[in-house]
Write a protein that holds these residues in place. Structure first.
Motif, PDB file in Angstrom:
ATOM      1  N   ASP A  24       0.847  -1.134  -0.045  1.00 37.24           N
ATOM      2  CA  ASP A  24      -0.060   0.128  -0.003  1.00 37.24           C
ATOM      3  C   ASP A  24       0.650   1.226  -0.199  1.00 37.24           C
ATOM      4  OD1 ASP A  24      -2.200  -1.584  -0.054  1.00 37.24           O
ATOM      5  OD2 ASP A  24      -2.532  -1.291   2.142  1.00 37.24           O
ATOM      6  N   ASP A  25       2.019   1.263   0.694  1.00 38.13           N
ATOM      7  CA  ASP A  25       2.951   2.333   0.777  1.00 38.13           C
ATOM      8  C   ASP A  25       3.882   2.300  -0.565  1.00 38.13           C
ATOM      9  OD1 ASP A  25       4.228   0.184   1.661  1.00 38.13           O
ATOM     10  OD2 ASP A  25       5.187   1.079   3.166  1.00 38.13           O
ATOM     11  N   GLY A  26       3.771   1.422  -1.295  1.00 38.36           N
ATOM     12  CA  GLY A  26       4.621   1.478  -2.378  1.00 38.36           C
ATOM     13  C   GLY A  26       4.558   2.417  -3.599  1.00 38.36           C
ATOM     14  N   VAL A  27       5.627   2.778  -4.335  1.00 40.60           N
ATOM     15  CA  VAL A  27       5.540   3.739  -5.300  1.00 40.60           C
ATOM     16  C   VAL A  27       4.423   3.555  -6.513  1.00 40.60           C
ATOM     17  CG1 VAL A  27       6.868   5.321  -6.976  1.00 40.60           C
ATOM     18  CG2 VAL A  27       8.006   4.469  -4.975  1.00 40.60           C
ATOM     19  N   PRO A  28       3.602   4.124  -6.819  1.00 38.91           N
ATOM     20  CA  PRO A  28       2.480   3.871  -7.529  1.00 38.91           C
ATOM     21  C   PRO A  28       2.881   4.078  -9.253  1.00 38.91           C
ATOM     22  CG  PRO A  28       1.705   5.779  -6.196  1.00 38.91           C
ATOM     23  CD  PRO A  28       3.200   5.667  -5.971  1.00 38.91           C
ATOM     24  N   VAL A  29       2.792   2.876  -9.661  1.00 39.96           N
ATOM     25  CA  VAL A  29       3.238   2.740 -11.187  1.00 39.96           C
ATOM     26  C   VAL A  29       1.830   2.433 -11.968  1.00 39.96           C
ATOM     27  CG1 VAL A  29       4.701   1.789 -13.032  1.00 39.96           C
ATOM     28  CG2 VAL A  29       5.704   2.324 -10.935  1.00 39.96           C
ATOM     29  N   GLY A  49       9.273  -7.237 -12.188  1.00 44.60           N
ATOM     30  CA  GLY A  49      10.344  -6.615 -12.147  1.00 44.60           C
ATOM     31  C   GLY A  49      10.237  -5.108 -11.634  1.00 44.60           C
ATOM     32  N   LEU A  50       8.786  -4.560 -11.693  1.00 44.04           N
ATOM     33  CA  LEU A  50       8.400  -3.471 -11.069  1.00 44.04           C
ATOM     34  C   LEU A  50       8.324  -3.448  -9.437  1.00 44.04           C
ATOM     35  CD1 LEU A  50       6.227  -2.133 -13.899  1.00 44.04           C
ATOM     36  CD2 LEU A  50       8.556  -1.227 -13.383  1.00 44.04           C
ATOM     37  N   LEU A  51       7.764  -4.745  -9.357  1.00 39.72           N
ATOM     38  CA  LEU A  51       7.208  -5.039  -7.948  1.00 39.72           C
ATOM     39  C   LEU A  51       8.599  -5.376  -6.909  1.00 39.72           C
ATOM     40  CD1 LEU A  51       4.465  -7.437  -8.580  1.00 39.72           C
ATOM     41  CD2 LEU A  51       4.184  -5.212  -7.659  1.00 39.72           C
ATOM     42  N   ASP A  52       9.680  -5.785  -7.859  1.00 39.67           N
ATOM     43  CA  ASP A  52      10.987  -5.932  -6.968  1.00 39.67           C
ATOM     44  C   ASP A  52      11.494  -4.681  -6.586  1.00 39.67           C
ATOM     45  OD1 ASP A  52      10.472  -8.769  -7.095  1.00 39.67           O
ATOM     46  OD2 ASP A  52      12.036  -8.985  -8.930  1.00 39.67           O
ATOM     47  N   ARG A  53      11.064  -3.717  -7.408  1.00 36.67           N
ATOM     48  CA  ARG A  53      11.797  -2.168  -6.952  1.00 36.67           C
ATOM     49  C   ARG A  53      10.738  -1.580  -6.177  1.00 36.67           C
ATOM     50  NH1 ARG A  53      15.344   0.142 -11.012  1.00 36.67           N
ATOM     51  NH2 ARG A  53      16.306  -1.344 -12.375  1.00 36.67           N
ATOM     52  N   GLY A  54       9.900  -2.173  -5.377  1.00 29.20           N
ATOM     53  CA  GLY A  54       9.078  -1.534  -4.480  1.00 29.20           C
ATOM     54  C   GLY A  54       7.739  -0.901  -5.152  1.00 29.20           C
ATOM     55  N   ALA A  55       7.448  -1.244  -6.125  1.00 30.62           N
ATOM     56  CA  ALA A  55       6.288  -0.436  -6.826  1.00 30.62           C
ATOM     57  C   ALA A  55       4.808  -0.928  -6.195  1.00 30.62           C
ATOM     58  CB  ALA A  55       6.563  -0.624  -8.396  1.00 30.62           C
ATOM     59  N   ARG A  56       3.958   0.143  -6.268  1.00 30.14           N
ATOM     60  CA  ARG A  56       2.467  -0.519  -6.166  1.00 30.14           C
ATOM     61  C   ARG A  56       1.942  -0.225  -7.590  1.00 30.14           C
ATOM     62  NH1 ARG A  56      -2.330   3.078  -3.554  1.00 30.14           N
ATOM     63  NH2 ARG A  56      -3.973   1.279  -3.613  1.00 30.14           N
ATOM     64  N   VAL A  57       1.852  -1.627  -8.330  1.00 29.81           N
ATOM     65  CA  VAL A  57       1.352  -1.696  -9.537  1.00 29.81           C
ATOM     66  C   VAL A  57      -0.001  -1.658  -9.989  1.00 29.81           C
ATOM     67  CG1 VAL A  57       1.618  -2.862 -11.683  1.00 29.81           C
ATOM     68  CG2 VAL A  57       3.382  -2.700 -10.405  1.00 29.81           C
ATOM     69  N   GLY A 280      12.085 -11.653 -24.583  1.00 31.09           N
ATOM     70  CA  GLY A 280      13.385 -11.280 -24.620  1.00 31.09           C
ATOM     71  C   GLY A 280      13.563  -9.675 -24.195  1.00 31.09           C
ATOM     72  N   VAL A 281      12.509  -8.957 -24.297  1.00 29.23           N
ATOM     73  CA  VAL A 281      12.637  -7.551 -23.969  1.00 29.23           C
ATOM     74  C   VAL A 281      11.998  -7.031 -22.737  1.00 29.23           C
ATOM     75  CG1 VAL A 281      12.885  -6.930 -26.179  1.00 29.23           C
ATOM     76  CG2 VAL A 281      10.517  -6.832 -25.242  1.00 29.23           C
ATOM     77  N   VAL A 282      11.289  -8.031 -22.027  1.00 30.73           N
ATOM     78  CA  VAL A 282      10.675  -7.194 -20.961  1.00 30.73           C
ATOM     79  C   VAL A 282      11.480  -7.095 -19.517  1.00 30.73           C
ATOM     80  CG1 VAL A 282       8.224  -8.503 -21.317  1.00 30.73           C
ATOM     81  CG2 VAL A 282      10.029  -9.655 -20.047  1.00 30.73           C
ATOM     82  N   ASP A 283      12.527  -7.723 -19.568  1.00 33.52           N
ATOM     83  CA  ASP A 283      13.422  -7.409 -18.358  1.00 33.52           C
ATOM     84  C   ASP A 283      14.274  -6.150 -18.592  1.00 33.52           C
ATOM     85  OD1 ASP A 283      12.947  -9.642 -16.967  1.00 33.52           O
ATOM     86  OD2 ASP A 283      14.829 -10.870 -17.811  1.00 33.52           O
ATOM     87  N   ARG A 284      14.602  -5.751 -20.049  1.00 31.76           N
ATOM     88  CA  ARG A 284      15.104  -4.669 -20.245  1.00 31.76           C
ATOM     89  C   ARG A 284      13.973  -3.457 -20.352  1.00 31.76           C
ATOM     90  NH1 ARG A 284      18.561  -2.712 -25.792  1.00 31.76           N
ATOM     91  NH2 ARG A 284      18.579  -0.301 -25.093  1.00 31.76           N
ATOM     92  N   LEU A 285      12.946  -3.707 -20.572  1.00 34.49           N
ATOM     93  CA  LEU A 285      11.955  -2.556 -20.249  1.00 34.49           C
ATOM     94  C   LEU A 285      11.774  -2.237 -18.904  1.00 34.49           C
ATOM     95  CD1 LEU A 285       9.261  -3.626 -22.991  1.00 34.49           C
ATOM     96  CD2 LEU A 285      10.631  -1.594 -23.071  1.00 34.49           C
ATOM     97  N   ALA A 286      11.610  -3.270 -17.868  1.00 32.30           N
ATOM     98  CA  ALA A 286      11.430  -3.266 -16.787  1.00 32.30           C
ATOM     99  C   ALA A 286      12.407  -2.449 -15.922  1.00 32.30           C
ATOM    100  CB  ALA A 286      11.241  -4.607 -15.783  1.00 32.30           C
ATOM    101  N   GLY A 287      13.687  -2.754 -16.436  1.00 33.37           N
ATOM    102  CA  GLY A 287      14.770  -1.906 -16.024  1.00 33.37           C
ATOM    103  C   GLY A 287      14.697  -0.482 -16.379  1.00 33.37           C
ATOM    104  N   LEU A 288      14.582  -0.058 -17.759  1.00 38.50           N
ATOM    105  CA  LEU A 288      14.443   1.167 -18.255  1.00 38.50           C
ATOM    106  C   LEU A 288      13.322   1.970 -17.289  1.00 38.50           C
ATOM    107  CD1 LEU A 288      14.518   0.445 -22.013  1.00 38.50           C
ATOM    108  CD2 LEU A 288      16.346   1.602 -20.818  1.00 38.50           C
ATOM    109  N   ILE A 289      12.296   1.134 -17.251  1.00 41.21           N
ATOM    110  CA  ILE A 289      11.102   2.088 -16.668  1.00 41.21           C
ATOM    111  C   ILE A 289      11.517   2.002 -14.990  1.00 41.21           C
ATOM    112  CG2 ILE A 289       8.710   1.848 -15.737  1.00 41.21           C
ATOM    113  CD1 ILE A 289       8.404   0.048 -18.203  1.00 41.21           C
TER     114      ILE A 289
END
Length: 298
Positions: A24-29, A49-57, A280-289
């Motif tokens: 609930d206190d994660g960064v909203p994406v 990948g976004l959740l691992d960075r603490g996001a609230r998706v 093949g691109v989702v990891d890179r996209l998650a990293g870029l975002i």
């Protein structure tokens, strides 16, 4: 996305289906899906990948897709769609951006990192331009500005988008796989099992034959919005624009034009990427975002 479907009836608007995952206190994406796609179109690996960075998706079905409201308005004729003309009662991308802000209001989210793909990128662009206080950052993936000379769909793709709707789930899945073979990438091929599961789920979530009934009206919304280049110049949120170099749905010129239109935008072109969030691109996209959003605290 895992978790239950939830719903909100927006004031003077459609009923929107959404899901939320993360603390609930994660960064909203906020992830905005593309033309005819539902909230399950975001690959699980990318979400994780976004959740691992603490996001609230937050993901949701746009109006006329998934489990959200089907708008009671005539669909543009095939001729109108080919000529790029909206139907007589078309909504536009501004209406869809308003839906999105309404969902944020419902969730009590004042600002979010906004990520959109294809038509979802157009909705995100419109949101960031018209509601600058709600978008902490913007990421636009294989999208465009609405200018007719850039980002055009290939004729080969346009022809394949025609025809009557599928009548069975088997036919719908076959069509999806065939279309993906056309617009996909040999460098980043799709996972067939995942695509079969997604296409089957889309059919079941959206009520079978009505699953893609809203696509012509969504196309009409894009046409009704016209060239948004000048409006994109009003975007103040830090913006990342990502596009593939072999995109047959939105020509790469659309991504480059978007990056030129938004002040200070960063453009990343991924070699071999098509109009598909392939494994093949989702990891890179998650990293870029993740790197892009980390630069701005909410």
């Amino acid at each position: 996305m895992t978790g239950p479907d939830r719903f909100v009836d927006l004031p003077e608007g459609p009923r929107i289906c959404y899901r939320v995952e993360g603390p609930d206190d994660g960064v909203p994406v906020l992830l905005i899906a593309g033309l005819g796609l539902d909230l399950t179109s975001w690959p699980r690996r990318m979400v994780e990948g976004l959740l691992d960075r603490g996001a609230r998706v937050v993901v949701f079905d746009n109006r006329d897709a998934g489990c959200s409201t089907r708008v009671r308005a005539p669909s543009p004729s095939p001729l109108h769609s080919v000529l790029g003309r909206p139907g007589p009662d078309s909504y536009d991308l501004g209406d869809m951006a308003t839906d999105t802000v309404g969902l944020l209001d419902h969730l009590g989210i004042e600002r979010a990192h906004v990520v959109g793909m294809s038509m979802g990128g157009m909705i995100g662009q419109t949101l960031a331009a018209r509601h600058p206080d709600r978008a902490a950052t913007l990421t636009s993936i294989f999208s465009t500005t609405g200018r007719r000379r850039v980002g055009r769909v290939a004729w080969s793709s346009l022809v394949r988008m025609g025809g009557p709707p599928a009548r069975t789930v088997e036919e719908s899945v076959r069509r999806h796989l065939a279309f993906l073979r056309h617009i996909g990438s040999a460098v980043f091929p799709p996972d067939r099992a995942e695509e079969v599961a997604w296409a089957t789920g889309l059919w079941e979530r959206a009520g079978g034959v009505r699953a893609r009934s809203g696509v012509p009206r969504q196309i009409g919304a894009i046409h009704a919005s016209g060239d948004r280049t000048r409006e994109l110049a009003r975007i103040g949120a830090p913006t990342l624009v990502v596009h593939g170099d072999v995109d047959l749905m939105v020509h790469p010129s659309g991504g480059r034009a978007t990056a030129r239109a938004v002040p200070g935008a960063r453009f990343v072109e991924i070699e071999g990427m098509a109009h598909h969030l392939a494994p093949g691109v989702v990891d890179r996209l998650a990293g870029l975002i993740g790197d892009h959003t980390a630069r701005v605290r909410i």
